[in-house]
Design a protein around this motif. Structure first.
Motif, PDB file in Angstrom:
ATOM      1  N   SER A 127       0.835  -1.201   0.000  1.00 16.66           N
ATOM      2  CA  SER A 127       0.000   0.000   0.000  1.00 16.66           C
ATOM      3  C   SER A 127       0.873   1.255   0.000  1.00 16.66           C
ATOM      4  O   SER A 127       1.768   1.398   0.838  1.00 16.66           O
ATOM      5  CB  SER A 127      -0.893  -0.002   1.248  1.00 16.66           C
TER       6      SER A 127
ATOM      7  N   ALA B 173      -0.193   4.239   0.760  1.00 19.71           N
ATOM      8  CA  ALA B 173      -0.537   4.968   1.989  1.00 19.71           C
ATOM      9  C   ALA B 173       0.218   4.403   3.187  1.00 19.71           C
ATOM     10  O   ALA B 173       0.743   5.156   4.016  1.00 19.71           O
ATOM     11  CB  ALA B 173      -2.036   4.926   2.234  1.00 19.71           C
TER      12      ALA B 173
ATOM     13  N   ASP C  44       2.802   6.426   5.401  1.00 21.78           N
ATOM     14  CA  ASP C  44       2.510   6.559   6.836  1.00 21.78           C
ATOM     15  C   ASP C  44       3.642   6.026   7.708  1.00 21.78           C
ATOM     16  O   ASP C  44       3.797   6.448   8.851  1.00 21.78           O
ATOM     17  CB  ASP C  44       1.200   5.846   7.192  1.00 21.78           C
TER      18      ASP C  44
ATOM     19  N   ARG D 170       7.048  12.884   5.388  1.00 20.76           N
ATOM     20  CA  ARG D 170       5.746  12.223   5.268  1.00 20.76           C
ATOM     21  C   ARG D 170       4.695  13.182   4.691  1.00 20.76           C
ATOM     22  O   ARG D 170       3.960  12.837   3.763  1.00 20.76           O
ATOM     23  CB  ARG D 170       5.300  11.682   6.631  1.00 20.76           C
TER      24      ARG D 170
ATOM     25  N   LYS E 255       2.800  12.881   0.947  1.00 19.32           N
ATOM     26  CA  LYS E 255       1.343  12.897   0.740  1.00 19.32           C
ATOM     27  C   LYS E 255       0.954  13.972  -0.268  1.00 19.32           C
ATOM     28  O   LYS E 255       0.122  13.738  -1.149  1.00 19.32           O
ATOM     29  CB  LYS E 255       0.627  13.121   2.072  1.00 19.32           C
TER      30      LYS E 255
ATOM     31  N   LYS F 282      -0.675  13.493  -4.267  1.00 18.92           N
ATOM     32  CA  LYS F 282      -1.847  14.207  -4.797  1.00 18.92           C
ATOM     33  C   LYS F 282      -1.493  14.970  -6.065  1.00 18.92           C
ATOM     34  O   LYS F 282      -2.222  14.924  -7.058  1.00 18.92           O
ATOM     35  CB  LYS F 282      -2.402  15.173  -3.745  1.00 18.92           C
TER      36      LYS F 282
END
Length: 139
Positions: A12, A14, A18, A26, A30, A34
């Motif tokens: 994953s 994410a 994470d 981090r 993220k 995006k």
């Protein structure tokens, strides 16, 4: 001929992000996901243990070596975030001159913090490099 270690995995994205211990790295990762997802229209996938890639293409060298690679990607490393395949197009130098604080390696762009660069210029690098890669490697 040895197989490439950089292949898509089922890890994953994410969960990988994470697990980053540095809060700035981090948060940057993220935001980069995006931005790159929007710029490429592709969902992120893990390539190997530490590269987040968007899209894919098949390559074959004259030597006979071939494989698949992400159209664009990044890896949040300890010293800097490394970006792959985002400067391989005509005109990249002009955008890099306006990007902000970064360094270059052999085909890779290094940024210590996303706040150090102009996000609009960075996004344009991603958009143009994605278009150039898709032109070079049509599906």
């Amino acid at each position: 001929m040895a197989d490439s270690k950089t292949k898509t995995t089922t890890v994953s994205v994410a969960a990988f992000i994470d697990a980053l211990t540095d809060e700035t790295r981090r948060a940057d990762a993220k935001a980069i996901v995006k931005l790159m997802q929007s710029a490429t229209g592709e969902k992120p996938k893990m390539w190997g243990p530490s590269i987040v890639g968007f899209g894919s293409y098949h390559y074959k060298y004259d030597s006979g070596r071939e494989g698949d690679a992400p159209v664009v990607g990044f890896s949040p490393r300890k010293a800097a975030t490394v970006f792959y395949n985002i400067t391989a197009f005509s005109g990249a130098e002009a955008l890099l001159a306006k990007l902000g604080k970064h360094t270059m390696g052999k085909g890779c762009l290094y940024i210590k913090k996303l706040a150090d660069v102009d996000r609009e210029v960075f996004e344009e690098l991603v958009v143009q490099s994605t278009a150039a890669a898709r032109e070079r490697h049509p599906s």
